[in-house]
Design a protein around this motif. Structure first.
Motif, PDB file in Angstrom:
ATOM      1  N   GLY A  17       0.812  -1.205   0.000  1.00  0.00           N
ATOM      2  CA  GLY A  17       0.000   0.000   0.000  1.00  0.00           C
ATOM      3  C   GLY A  17       0.846   1.256   0.000  1.00  0.00           C
ATOM      4  N   GLU A  18       0.182   2.374  -0.234  1.00  0.00           N
ATOM      5  CA  GLU A  18       0.883   3.660  -0.283  1.00  0.00           C
ATOM      6  C   GLU A  18       1.557   3.988   1.043  1.00  0.00           C
ATOM      7  OE1 GLU A  18      -1.698   6.772  -1.653  1.00  0.00           O
ATOM      8  OE2 GLU A  18      -2.265   5.637  -3.424  1.00  0.00           O
ATOM      9  N   GLN A  19       0.879   3.669   2.148  1.00  0.00           N
ATOM     10  CA  GLN A  19       1.452   3.977   3.458  1.00  0.00           C
ATOM     11  C   GLN A  19       2.714   3.150   3.710  1.00  0.00           C
ATOM     12  OE1 GLN A  19      -1.184   3.330   6.772  1.00  0.00           O
ATOM     13  NE2 GLN A  19      -0.018   4.694   8.084  1.00  0.00           N
ATOM     14  N   MET A  20       2.671   1.858   3.365  1.00  0.00           N
ATOM     15  CA  MET A  20       3.864   1.006   3.514  1.00  0.00           C
ATOM     16  C   MET A  20       5.013   1.553   2.677  1.00  0.00           C
ATOM     17  SD  MET A  20       2.635  -2.922   3.277  1.00  0.00           S
ATOM     18  CE  MET A  20       0.914  -3.219   3.569  1.00  0.00           C
ATOM     19  N   VAL A  51      14.584  -3.395   2.641  1.00  0.00           N
ATOM     20  CA  VAL A  51      13.249  -2.938   2.256  1.00  0.00           C
ATOM     21  C   VAL A  51      12.328  -4.132   2.036  1.00  0.00           C
ATOM     22  CG1 VAL A  51      11.915  -1.780   0.456  1.00  0.00           C
ATOM     23  CG2 VAL A  51      14.042  -0.776   1.256  1.00  0.00           C
ATOM     24  N   ARG A  52      12.843  -5.148   1.369  1.00  0.00           N
ATOM     25  CA  ARG A  52      12.024  -6.342   1.122  1.00  0.00           C
ATOM     26  C   ARG A  52      11.562  -6.966   2.436  1.00  0.00           C
ATOM     27  NH1 ARG A  52      15.193 -10.896  -0.997  1.00  0.00           N
ATOM     28  NH2 ARG A  52      15.209 -11.502   1.172  1.00  0.00           N
ATOM     29  N   GLU A  53      12.483  -7.093   3.402  1.00  0.00           N
ATOM     30  CA  GLU A  53      12.121  -7.647   4.709  1.00  0.00           C
ATOM     31  C   GLU A  53      11.092  -6.758   5.408  1.00  0.00           C
ATOM     32  OE1 GLU A  53      15.851  -8.076   6.711  1.00  0.00           O
ATOM     33  OE2 GLU A  53      16.458  -9.767   5.475  1.00  0.00           O
ATOM     34  N   PHE A  54      11.276  -5.449   5.332  1.00  0.00           N
ATOM     35  CA  PHE A  54      10.348  -4.501   5.933  1.00  0.00           C
ATOM     36  C   PHE A  54       8.954  -4.656   5.337  1.00  0.00           C
ATOM     37  CE2 PHE A  54       8.230  -0.369   5.597  1.00  0.00           C
ATOM     38  CZ  PHE A  54       8.120  -0.018   6.932  1.00  0.00           C
ATOM     39  N   LEU A  55       8.875  -4.720   4.000  1.00  0.00           N
ATOM     40  CA  LEU A  55       7.580  -4.835   3.334  1.00  0.00           C
ATOM     41  C   LEU A  55       6.928  -6.187   3.615  1.00  0.00           C
ATOM     42  CD1 LEU A  55       8.392  -3.149  -0.100  1.00  0.00           C
ATOM     43  CD2 LEU A  55       7.092  -2.187   1.811  1.00  0.00           C
ATOM     44  N   ILE A  59       3.267  -6.450   5.355  1.00  0.00           N
ATOM     45  CA  ILE A  59       2.162  -7.168   4.717  1.00  0.00           C
ATOM     46  C   ILE A  59       1.661  -8.277   5.636  1.00  0.00           C
ATOM     47  CG2 ILE A  59       1.545  -8.711   2.810  1.00  0.00           C
ATOM     48  CD1 ILE A  59       3.449  -7.003   1.049  1.00  0.00           C
ATOM     49  N   ARG A  60       2.587  -9.008   6.252  1.00  0.00           N
ATOM     50  CA  ARG A  60       2.214 -10.086   7.173  1.00  0.00           C
ATOM     51  C   ARG A  60       1.392  -9.531   8.340  1.00  0.00           C
ATOM     52  NH1 ARG A  60       6.982 -11.795   8.129  1.00  0.00           N
ATOM     53  NH2 ARG A  60       7.049 -13.124   6.318  1.00  0.00           N
ATOM     54  N   GLU A  61       1.835  -8.417   8.923  1.00  0.00           N
ATOM     55  CA  GLU A  61       1.103  -7.801  10.030  1.00  0.00           C
ATOM     56  C   GLU A  61      -0.287  -7.364   9.591  1.00  0.00           C
ATOM     57  OE1 GLU A  61       3.474  -4.632  11.641  1.00  0.00           O
ATOM     58  OE2 GLU A  61       5.077  -5.998  12.243  1.00  0.00           O
ATOM     59  N   ARG A  62      -0.382  -6.795   8.403  1.00  0.00           N
ATOM     60  CA  ARG A  62      -1.686  -6.335   7.900  1.00  0.00           C
ATOM     61  C   ARG A  62      -2.621  -7.514   7.686  1.00  0.00           C
ATOM     62  NH1 ARG A  62      -5.841  -3.540   8.189  1.00  0.00           N
ATOM     63  NH2 ARG A  62      -6.812  -2.924   6.258  1.00  0.00           N
TER      64      ARG A  62
END
Length: 68
Positions: A17-20, A51-55, A59-62
């Protein structure tokens, strides 16, 4: 002599998403470029791995929030 660091490109998967994306852009040393195939991130390999790990985590949390 200044060593030029190589930059790599990473396409974004569906679900970012835009926020992520905004958080990743603020937190990491990357550039965002819009292409005809969608947005991609540009930066050093190590930064793109972070960045990949962060995203992935975001996504997992969402998804976990949506399952509740």
């Amino acid at each position: 002599m200044v060593e030029e660091k190589q930059e790599y490109e990473m396409g974004l998967p569906n679900g970012v998403g835009e926020q992520m994306l905004a958080h990743a852009y603020e937190k990491f040393d990357i550039k965002l470029e819009q292409t005809e195939f969608g947005p991609k991130l540009i930066g050093e390999y190590e930064e793109l791995v972070k960045v990949r790990e962060f995203l992935e985590n975001a996504i997992r949390e969402r998804l976990e929030e949506l399952e509740k």
